[in-house]
Write a protein that holds these residues in place. Structure first.
Motif, PDB file in Angstrom:
ATOM      1  N   TRP A 180      -3.913  -7.801  -2.211  1.00 13.74           N
ATOM      2  CA  TRP A 180      -2.948  -8.082  -1.157  1.00 13.74           C
ATOM      3  C   TRP A 180      -3.585  -8.299   0.203  1.00 13.74           C
ATOM      4  N   LEU A 225      -8.196   1.051   3.007  1.00 11.40           N
ATOM      5  CA  LEU A 225      -8.963  -0.027   2.372  1.00 11.40           C
ATOM      6  C   LEU A 225     -10.399   0.412   2.103  1.00 11.40           C
ATOM      7  N   ALA A 252      -5.536   4.366  -3.899  1.00 10.88           N
ATOM      8  CA  ALA A 252      -4.507   3.706  -4.701  1.00 10.88           C
ATOM      9  C   ALA A 252      -3.488   4.729  -5.151  1.00 10.88           C
ATOM     10  N   PHE A 295      -2.591  -8.934   5.740  1.00 16.63           N
ATOM     11  CA  PHE A 295      -2.019  -8.614   4.437  1.00 16.63           C
ATOM     12  C   PHE A 295      -0.952  -9.618   4.048  1.00 16.63           C
ATOM     13  N   LEU A 311       0.788  -1.231   0.000  1.00 15.66           N
ATOM     14  CA  LEU A 311       0.000   0.000   0.000  1.00 15.66           C
ATOM     15  C   LEU A 311       0.820   1.281   0.000  1.00 15.66           C
ATOM     16  N   ARG A 359       0.599   0.912  -8.210  1.00 18.14           N
ATOM     17  CA  ARG A 359      -0.372  -0.110  -8.612  1.00 18.14           C
ATOM     18  C   ARG A 359      -0.040  -0.715  -9.972  1.00 18.14           C
ATOM     19  N   SER A 391      -5.125  -2.810  -3.733  1.00 17.91           N
ATOM     20  CA  SER A 391      -5.078  -3.367  -2.387  1.00 17.91           C
ATOM     21  C   SER A 391      -5.884  -4.659  -2.293  1.00 17.91           C
ATOM     22  N   ASN A 411     -10.427   2.611  -0.642  1.00 18.63           N
ATOM     23  CA  ASN A 411      -9.692   1.997  -1.765  1.00 18.63           C
ATOM     24  C   ASN A 411      -8.707   2.988  -2.374  1.00 18.63           C
TER      25      ASN A 411
END
Lengths: 443, 470
Positions: free
Chosen positions: A154, A136, A141, A202, A122, A145, A151, A139
Motif C-alpha cells: 500500500w 513501516l 503487521a 499511501f 495499516l 493483513r 504495508s 514492518n
C-alpha cells in the motif's frame, strides 16, 4: 564545540530534547548523548549529515513503541525523532492517495481520513503513539493483513534521508510505477538501518460499508483452529480470522466467552451489506462446534480488535517475551501443536494465531518471582524457533527485556542473500551510522 | 580483447554447459534476438538456452570470469528494450525453463520456472479454483520471469495490484553465478525485503530461476459493463464517481476517439460514429457484492451521460465486450504501419487533463496519437502512429514520446507504469529522480551485482551506469 552545541547551532535550541529527558530514550539500556527532534525534513537531513561527519551513530525514533525490537545496538550516540514531521503533505481525495510526514501517528491520520470515508490499510498496536514511519520501518503487521496483505502493498512512495544526510525519494503517487528500482520495498522492514523514512505516500481504501464480527468460544484449541482454517479457506476472504488461546484470552471480555473456554475464534467480515450478510451466514455455519457464538459490530467490534492488536503492548501486564512466527499455511497446525507442547517451566503462555495468513504471536508472561525467568524465556524461544524452523518458518522475538536478549539473536536466520544484504548496508551506510547492530546478521 | 572475440573464446565452454544446439552465435541466428517489443535494437554476440538453474549458474559464472555482459531474456515481448543486449555480450534466454513445479492449493501458491507463460500459470491454477491475477496484455506469450523483471501490470491491477504484489519469493542466480533464495511464502521474513526490490530490477540484479507466486481464489461472479460516451470528459467523470462511491472495480479501461475509430474501421464492432470514449468496467466478487456494485456503477454511467450501456456475466458475452479493448493495438495497423506505445502514469484525477495535453502535443508535432488507458490506476498508453520508412521519423517519434512523458511527470505522474525503463526511457530518468535518488538506486544495484556484468547499460541515463562494466 560539543555535540549538543553544534546541534543547537544548526537547528536552533528547540530541536534538542532537554538533557534531563534523554534517559527516557535509552535503547536496550544504552542512553544516547543527545536526542534531536527536527521540525523539517531539511533539518533532519542536516542532523544526519552532522552525525555522519562526526562519526556518530543515529537511532531513528518514531513513537517509541517498537524500540525493544532488534538485537541490542552496539552504539546509541544520537536519537533522532520524527515527531516533528507529522503533517499531511497532500491528500488527494479523488485519487485515494495520501502523502504524509513519517512522524504522524496512525490514529491521527485514521481520524483525519475517516472524515472523507477513507482509511489507511495499516493497523498497529498503540496507534495513538505509533508513527507511520515507525510502523513501516518495523514492518508492523496486524490481523487485517489477511485481506489487505502487508504495508509494502500500500506504499506508493517514500521519502528517505540517507546516511550522508541527502534527502531522496522513491516511488511516486501512482499505483502503477516501474520507474527506477523499487527501493520503497527495501526500507520497509529495514528497522532504520539503511536510512530514515521521513515521509510516505499511501494508497487509501474506502471505509467498508459494513463491518461485522463473529466471536466463538471453544472447549479446545484444536476445535477452534479447525474451524478457523475452514472459515479462512472459503471462496471469499475475511478481514481477519484469528484464534486466541491461553493467556491471550484476556483480550476478550468475560461475557463474550463461556467459562472454561480454552480458545476463541474471531472472524471479521467487511464489504457491501448484502455480501457481508452472506459471508456472516456462511462463516457462522462453520462454527457449529463452538460453545457459544456471538456477533459484534460497530464500536464493540472495533474495541475487540483494538484489544487483540494491543495484546502485549498495552498498559496491562506486559509479557516477558513476545515472539512472532511466520509459516506456510499448510504447516500452521503442526506449529501450533508444537508450540503448545513446549514446557513452560512456571511461565504462562498466550497465543494469537493468524489462521488465514500463517502467523503466530506467542507471548510468555513471567512474574518477577519466577526464578531464572530470563533463562527460561530464552530457552523457550530457542526451542520454539527450532520447531518453527523445522516446519519451514521463521521466528522473531519482537519484544523482550535487555536481560532476556543476552545471548539471544532476536531475528534468527534469513532465507538467503545475506551477502547481498551486507553489501547493500555497506553501500548505503558505509560508516555504519544507522542503528548499528540491531538488525539481522549483525547489520 | 574485443567483446566479440571474448565471447568467441567462451563458445566452447558455453556449449559444454548447455549443449551444442543450445548456443547461437551465427549472425543470422542472432538477428532474431536483436529485437524485443520496443522500437530499439541491439545485437548480442551469443544466445544460450539453459535448461536448469545449474546451467544458468554455470553460464553466468563463466561470463563473470571474463566480465562479459549477461542479458537475461524471456519471450522478448518487453516494451522498453530491457532484454536487448545494449552493450553486446551473451543473452541468456530462459524459454526452455518452462515447468510449473508445484501448485499448492492449501497455501495458495505456485512455484514455477521463469520461462512459463503468464497465461499458462493462470490456466493451470484454474484447476484448483485459483488464479494468477497479474494479466499483462501479452499474457499469452510473455514469461513470468520477464513479468517479475519488469514488474508487469495489466488491466486487472486496480483491484489486485501488479506483479510485485503477487511475488512471494525467488531463487536467484547472482552475477558471480552463486545461487540464493530471496523471500518466501511466510508472511514475515527477517532481513531486508530483497525479493521486493528484486521485482522490477529489469534483469540487472540477478536471474531468477524459480519463482514463488501467490494465487487468489477465482471470483464467484463477474460482471462486465461497457459504456459508450460522446466525449472523454464524461467518461472520466464516471471513473471518478465510481471510485468516489467506494467501488473498487477490477478493471476500468478506456479508449479514446482515435482508438475507437481504429478499432471500428478494422473490426466493425458497431461503436457509434460519434463515440468519443469507450469505458469498460469489470466487477468481481460474491454474487451479492457484484449485484450491489453493478447497481451503483450503472447508476453512475447513466448519470454521466453514457449513450449506451451493455452488460454481460457469461464468459463468451464478456469476451465480446472486451474485444474492442483487446484488439485495439492490433487495429492500429489499419491507420499506420508503426506505432510507439508510450507508458505513462498520472494520478487518476489528472487523466482527462493529461489526455488533452497529449492530443495537443501530437497535433503540434504533426503526428496522430490514439490512446488506451487503464483509467482506474491512471496508467495511459498514448500510441504515436508513424511510418518508420519515412526518413527522420524515428527521431521525431522519440522527441514526441519524450514530451508526452514530460507531460505525465508535470501532472504528478511518472515515466512508466508497467513497461519499465530499459533503454527506452533511460534518458528521461532525470525528469523524476535527482542525482541522490539515482545514486541510492545504483548503490543497491551494486549490492546485488558489484561488477555490473548483468544487463549493463540499462535504466540509468547513459554514461552513468552503476558500475564500470566489463
Amino acid at each position: 564545540m560539543s555535540l549538543t552545541e553544534q546541534l543547537a547551532e544548526a537547528l536552533g535550541p528547540d530541536a534538542l530534547v532537554p538533557q534531563e529527558q534523554v534517559d527516557g530514550y535509552a535503547v536496550d539500556g544504552l542512553v544516547p548523548e543527545a536526542v534531536v527532534s527536527p521540525g523539517t525534513v531539511e533539518e533532519l537531513g542536516c542532523t544526519i549529515g552532522l552525525a555522519s561527519r562526526e562519526g556518530l551513530s543515529v537511532t531513528p525514533w518514531g513513537g517509541g513503541t517498537q524500540m525493544a525490537l532488534g538485537n541490542p545496538p552496539s552504539r546509541v550516540d544520537m536519537v533522532v525523532r520524527t515527531a516533528g514531521l507529522d503533517r499531511v503533505v497532500e491528500h488527494s481525495v479523488p485519487d485515494f492517495t495520501l502523502s504524509v510526514g513519517a512522524g504522524a501517528t496512525l490514529a491521527s491520520v485514521q481520524d483525519y481520513l475517516a472524515k472523507e470515508g477513507q482509511q489507511l490499510f495499516l493497523d498497529a498496536p498503540l496507534p495513538r503513539k505509533a508513527t507511520l514511519g515507525g510502523i513501516l520501518a518495523a514492518n508492523t503487521a496486524t490481523p487485517r493483513r489477511l485481506l489487505y496483505r502487508a504495508s509494502r502493498d500500500w506504499v506508493l512512495g517514500l521519502k528517505v534521508v540517507q546516511a550522508d544526510g541527502a534527502i531522496t525519494a522513491f516511488g511516486g503517487q501512482t499505483m502503477k510505477n516501474v520507474s527506477g528500482f523499487d527501493l520503497t520495498k527495501l526500507y520497509i522492514g529495514s528497522l532504520g538501518t539503511l536510512g530514515i523514512i521521513v515521509g510516505a505516500t499511501f494508497r487509501l481504501l474506502p471505509v467498508p460499508r459494513v463491518e461485522e464480527m463473529l466471536v466463538a468460544s471453544y472447549g479446545s484449541l484444536q476445535a477452534a483452529f479447525k474451524a478457523a482454517r475452514s472459515v479462512a479457506s472459503q471462496s471469499f476472504t475475511p478481514q481477519c480470522v484469528e484464534v486466541l488461546t491461553g493467556a491471550a484470552l484476556r483480550a476478550i471480555p468475560e461475557d463474550a466467552r463461556r467459562t472454561g473456554a480454552q480458545a476463541a475464534l474471531l472472524v471479521s467480515l467487511a464489504g457491501w451489506p448484502g455480501a457481508v450478510t452472506r459471508m456472516m451466514d456462511e462463516s457462522a455455519r462453520l462454527l457449529s462446534d463452538a460453545l457459544i457464538v456471538e456477533r459484534a459490530s460497530g464500536g464493540e467490534s472495533a474495541a475487540l480488535w483494538r484489544s487483540v492488536t494491543d495484546l502485549g503492548w498495552g498498559d496491562g501486564v506486559a509479557p516477558y517475551i513476545s515472539m512472532k512466527a511466520s509459516l506456510p499455511l499448510s504447516r500452521l497446525g503442526e506449529t501450533v501443536v508444537a508450540l503448545e507442547s513446549l514446557p513452560l517451566d512456571g511461565l504462562s503462555r498466550g497465543m494469537v494465531i493468524g489462521a488465514g495468513y500463517g502467523g503466530v504471536r506467542c507471548l510468555l508472561w513471567g512474574e518477577a518471582e519466577v526464578p531464572g525467568r530470563a533463562e527460561k524465556a530464552r530457552k523457550y524461544a530457542a526451542s520454539a524457533r527450532g520447531e518453527v524452523s523445522r516446519l519451514g518458518g521463521y521466528l522473531v522475538v519482537e519484544r523482550c527485556s535487555p536481560e532476556v536478549k543476552q545471548g539471544l539473536d532476536v531475528w534468527g536466520g534469513v532465507p538467503g542473500g545475506v551477502e547481498v544484504m551486507r553489501r547493500i548496508k555497506k553501500e548505503l551506510d558505509p560508516k555504519g551510522v544507522f542503528n548499528p547492530g540491531r538488525f539481522v546478521e549483525g547489520i | 580483447m574485443k567483446l566479440a572475440d571474448k565471447v568467441g573464446s567462451l563458445l566452447e565452454g558455453l556449449q559444454g554447459i548447455v549443449g551444442k544446439e543450445a548456443v547461437l552465435f551465427e549472425p543470422e541466428d542472432l538477428m532474431a534476438f536483436e529485437y524485443d517489443g520496443s522500437i530499439r535494437r541491439a545485437l548480442p554476440d551469443a544466445v544460450v538456452f539453459p535448461a536448469s538453474a545449474e546451467e544458468v549458474s554455470r553460464v553466468v559464472a563463466l561470463a563473470y570470469r571474463e566480465r562479459v555482459p549477461v542479458v537475461p531474456r524471456g519471450a522478448g515481448t518487453g516494451l522498453s528494450g530491457g532484454s536487448l543486449a545494449a552493450q553486446g555480450g551473451i543473452v541468456v534466454a530462459l524459454t526452455r525453463m518452462k515447468k510449473i513445479l508445484e501448485i499448492d492449493a492449501e497455501d495458495r501458491t505456485a512455484l514455477v520456472e521463469p520461462g512459463v507463460f503468464n497465461l499458462v500459470l493462470d490456466n493451470a491454477a484454474h484447476a484448483y479454483g485459483l488464479r494468477f491475477a497479474p494479466d499483462p496484455a501479452s499474457q499469452r506469450s510473455c514469461t513470468l520471469g520477464g513479468n517479475v523483471a519488469e514488474n508487469a501490470g495489466g488491466p486487472h491491477c486496480l483491484a489486485y495490484g501488479v506483479t510485485t504484489n503477487h511475488t512471494l519469493g525467488m531463487e536467484v542466480v547472482l552475477e558471480d553465478g552463486s545461487v540464493t533464495w530471496l523471500g518466501g511464502a511466510q508472511a514475515d521474513i527477517p532481513g531486508y525485503d530483497l525479493r521486493g526490490v528484486f521485482v522490477g530490477s529489469e534483469g540487472t540484479f540477478g536471474i531468477a530461476t524459480k519463482l514463488l507466486f501467490r494465487l487468489l481464489p477465482m471470483p464467484e461472479a463477474v460482471n462486465t459493463l461497457l459504456a459508450i460516451y460522446r466525449d472523454l470528459d464524461s467518461a472520466s467523470e464516471a471513473v471518478a464517481a465510481i471510485i468516489a462511491r467506494g467501488v473498487v472495480p477490477t478493471t476500468l479501461e478506456m479508449l479514446d476517439r482515435p482508438m475507437i475509430q481504429a478499432v471500428e474501421s478494422a473490426r466493425h464492432l458497431g461503436y457509434p460514429k460519434d463515440a468519443g470514449a469507450v469505458l469498460l468496467v469489470e466487477l468481481e466478487g460474491l454474487r451479492e457484492e457484484v449485484a450491489e456494485t453493478s447497481r451503483a456503477v450503472r447508476e453512475i454511467l447513466g448519470g454521466t451521460g453514457a449513450q449506451q450501456v451493455q452488460a454481460a456475466q457469461e464468459a463468451d458475452e464478456r469476451a465480446r465486450l472486451w474485444r474492442g479493448r483487446k484488439e485495439a493495438l492490433g487495429a492500429l495497423g489499419s491507420l499506420a504501419p508503426n506505432y510507439l506505445l508510450v507508458d505513462g502514469t498520472v494520478p487518476r484525477s489528472r487523466l482527462a487533463r493529461t489526455v488533452k495535453r497529449v492530443q495537443e502535443a501530437g497535433k503540434r508535432h504533426g503526428m496522430p496519437i490514439a490512446s488506451l488507458f487503464h483509467a482506474g490506476d491512471g496508467n495511459l498508453h498514448p500510441c504515436i502512429l508513424f511510418d518508420e520508412r519515412v526518413p527522420g521519423t524515428l527521431e521525431r517519434v522519440d522527441k514526441l514520446g519524450g514530451e508526452l512523458l514530460r507531460i505525465c511527470v508535470e501532472e504528478g505522474g511518472t515515466l512508466s507504469g508497467e513497461h519499465g525503463i530499459g533503454i527506452d526511457k533511460q534518458a528521461h530518468m532525470h525528469l523524476i529522480f535527482g542525482d541522490a535518488d539515482m545514486e541510492a538506486m545504483k548503490r543497491v544495484q551494486r549490492g546485488f551485482a558489484p561488477k555490473g556484468v548483468l544487463n549493463p547499460g540499462k535504466v540509468f541515463p547513459r554514461g552513468a551506469e552503476a558500475a564500470g562494466g566489463p
